[in-house]
Design a protein around this motif. Structure first.
Motif, PDB file in Angstrom:
ATOM      1  N   PRO A 145      -3.577  -4.781  -2.997  1.00 20.33           N
ATOM      2  CA  PRO A 145      -2.632  -3.662  -3.118  1.00 20.33           C
ATOM      3  C   PRO A 145      -1.293  -4.151  -3.673  1.00 20.33           C
ATOM      4  CG  PRO A 145      -2.800  -4.372  -0.832  1.00 20.33           C
ATOM      5  CD  PRO A 145      -3.836  -5.149  -1.596  1.00 20.33           C
ATOM      6  N   HIS A 147      -9.646  -4.288   3.539  1.00 17.12           N
ATOM      7  CA  HIS A 147      -8.877  -3.376   2.697  1.00 17.12           C
ATOM      8  C   HIS A 147      -9.308  -1.930   2.951  1.00 17.12           C
ATOM      9  CE1 HIS A 147      -6.879  -2.892  -1.531  1.00 17.12           C
ATOM     10  NE2 HIS A 147      -6.380  -2.074  -0.639  1.00 17.12           N
ATOM     11  N   THR A 148     -10.598  -1.733   3.130  1.00 17.30           N
ATOM     12  CA  THR A 148     -11.107  -0.397   3.425  1.00 17.30           C
ATOM     13  C   THR A 148     -10.717   0.048   4.831  1.00 17.30           C
ATOM     14  OG1 THR A 148     -12.986  -0.715   1.947  1.00 17.30           O
ATOM     15  CG2 THR A 148     -13.199   1.001   3.611  1.00 17.30           C
ATOM     16  N   PRO A 188      -6.002   0.407   5.149  1.00 22.85           N
ATOM     17  CA  PRO A 188      -5.416   0.652   3.826  1.00 22.85           C
ATOM     18  C   PRO A 188      -3.909   0.461   3.763  1.00 22.85           C
ATOM     19  CG  PRO A 188      -6.088   2.708   4.883  1.00 22.85           C
ATOM     20  CD  PRO A 188      -6.634   1.600   5.717  1.00 22.85           C
TER      21      PRO A 188
END
Length: 473
Positions: free
Chosen positions: A385, A423-424, A427
């Motif tokens: 990100p 990451h999932t 978030p």
């Protein structure tokens, strides 16, 4: 907090405490479950977990809770829960990740070295699991200990050390689900299982390739036949397999032909890659022990970097049905088996890529030969990100005070399935994926080694990032 004093403390802790215990960990043959079917009986993974647990329990981490978590039929996991510093309770959870399982030992270690024989030579600790990545738990705990010594702050930290990463982390999703409530709100992930472009600066990994693997067998006979009788009548299983592979990979260039395995390279990652090759010219050209006279896939540094980070590749990593040359008779063999390993771009759908490979290998097979697929595996890659302002500032500070050089980003050609899972699941979290796997570390191959001065600097850098994370809340 006085940064120079913190760095000195980290160095002292590494020399006095970390190195002796880490050397003991190297001596444990904790081969990952995929390479040791009897891992549960052999007990080496349990021994590695207990070795590190004992060391952490001896450190100055008030309130730390240690637990070996075991789900039925799955390799163990070491969980260390360290409460937040006073005033940092609202910063969420900083999740620090590493693994204790190792690649197989392999033959070919240099004289005086061996996979389970820890040797310190020229500032490096040699032995399997030293750099990949037995040091990670030690570095995380030492960073926290140094912070506490010098009045720094940190959020609640959870150190998670699994024992199946080298097998593709098959048990990790179950553990994440099992521990979800206990982990709470994860706002920072620190992974120490990644690499460095050089040993001059701090490196932040911003992408990891995904993977797809399959074992393919082409069978043409129920049993082998004399080659003088059968060749020219029965097609060679090797030739049929070669024809199938040509559907997937251009044999002249290595380019993957299946569109499902390609993605468009993001503009920011392309720009970062240009910056990286500018500060490490020729790094990939000189990174590998190639034979004399070998020409690399490209002469262009940028193309080489993109090939290993954002473009798909195929490696044949194993074979069966082929006798050793000294044992080979004049036989048209009944079958050929190859183990195929695909590295996929970070944002590629690994399931769709694997399905495209399956269709290419099993549709309209030449001569009607039988094709069998086994040991199928796939995992998505990861694209980081956007950096939060506090993290960018912390990286600047760590780079200036610890390394004396500006930090840079790198895309890794390897895979860490854990990153995509996290990451999932979280978030909102920021990710610091870094590590000491730099030039000459030789992960997965003979003469694996950890650059000790660099590992100390990475540890100090992580400490400063944890401090900034606590203060950013």
């Amino acid at each position: 907090m006085e940064h120079t004093a913190l760095t000195s403390t980290v160095q002292r802790l590494w020399q006095d405490s970390v190195l002796p215990s880490l050397s003991g960990l190297v001596a444990v043959p904790a081969v990952s479950p995929a390479f040791d079917a009897d891992w549960a009986t052999n007990g080496h993974l349990d021994a590695a977990v207990e070795h590190v647990r004992t060391w952490i329990a001896s450190r100055e981490l008030p309130g730390a809770q240690l637990e070996v978590v075991r789900l039925p039929g799955r390799s163990p996991l070491l969980l260390v829960d360290i409460p937040a510093s006073p005033g940092a309770e609202e910063a969420g959870t900083a999740l620090l990740y590493g693994h204790l399982d190792k690649q197989p030992p392999m033959d070919g270690w240099s004289e005086g070295l061996g996979p389970w024989t820890p040797v310190v030579r020229d500032g490096r600790l040699y032995g399997r699991g030293s750099a990949d990545d037995g040091y990670s738990g030690y570095a995380a705990v030492t960073a926290l200990e140094a912070l506490r010594t010098h009045g720094g702050s940190h959020a609640r930290c959870v150190l998670l050390l699994e024992t199946g990463e080298e097998s593709g982390s098959p048990d990790l999703p179950a553990y994440l689900e099992h521990l979800a409530d206990r982990l709470g709100r994860v706002t920072l992930v620190v992974c120490l299982d990644s690499g460095a472009g050089d040993y001059e600066r701090m490196w932040l990994t911003t992408s990891l390739r995904g993977l797809a693997q399959v074992e393919v067998t082409v069978r043409v006979l129920r049993m082998g036949q004399h080659s003088g009788s059968a060749s020219g009548v029965v097609p060679s299983s090797f030739r049929v397999l070669r024809m199938l592979l040509d559907r997937i990979e251009d044999p002249r260039t290595g380019e993957i032909k299946l569109p499902e395995l390609h993605v468009e390279i993001p503009a920011d990652r392309l720009a970062e890659t240009r910056d990286t090759v500018a500060v490490t010219p020729g790094a990939l050209k000189n990174a590998f022990p190639v034979v004399d006279g070998l020409q690399l896939v490209s002469d262009d540094d940028l193309e080489l970097a993109l090939n290993r980070t954002w473009r798909p590749t195929l490696s044949v990593i194993g074979a069966d049905g082929l006798p050793a040359p000294a044992d080979a008779g004049n036989v048209l063999r009944s079958h050929t088996t190859l183990s195929l390993s695909f590295r996929l771009p970070p944002t590629c759908d690994s399931a769709a890529a694997l399905e495209a490979v399956r269709k290419a290998l099993t549709t309209d097979v030449p001569y009607g030969a039988q094709v069998e697929l086994g040991r199928v595996e796939h995992a998505d890659g990861w694209n980081a990100p956007t950096l939060a302002p506090w993290l960018r500032e912390a990286l600047d500070t760590a780079s200036d005070t610890v390394f004396g050089q500006p930090w840079r980003t790198i895309g890794e050609g390897g895979s860490i399935p854990f990153m995509g899972l996290l990451h999932t699941a979280y978030p909102e979290a920021q990710f610091v994926v870094t590590g000491a796997l730099g030039p000459g570390s030789n992960a997965h191959v003979p003469d694996e080694s950890l650059n000790l001065p660099y590992a100390e600097k990475v540890t100090a850098g992580v400490a400063l990032i944890l401090d900034a994370h606590a203060r950013a809340a």
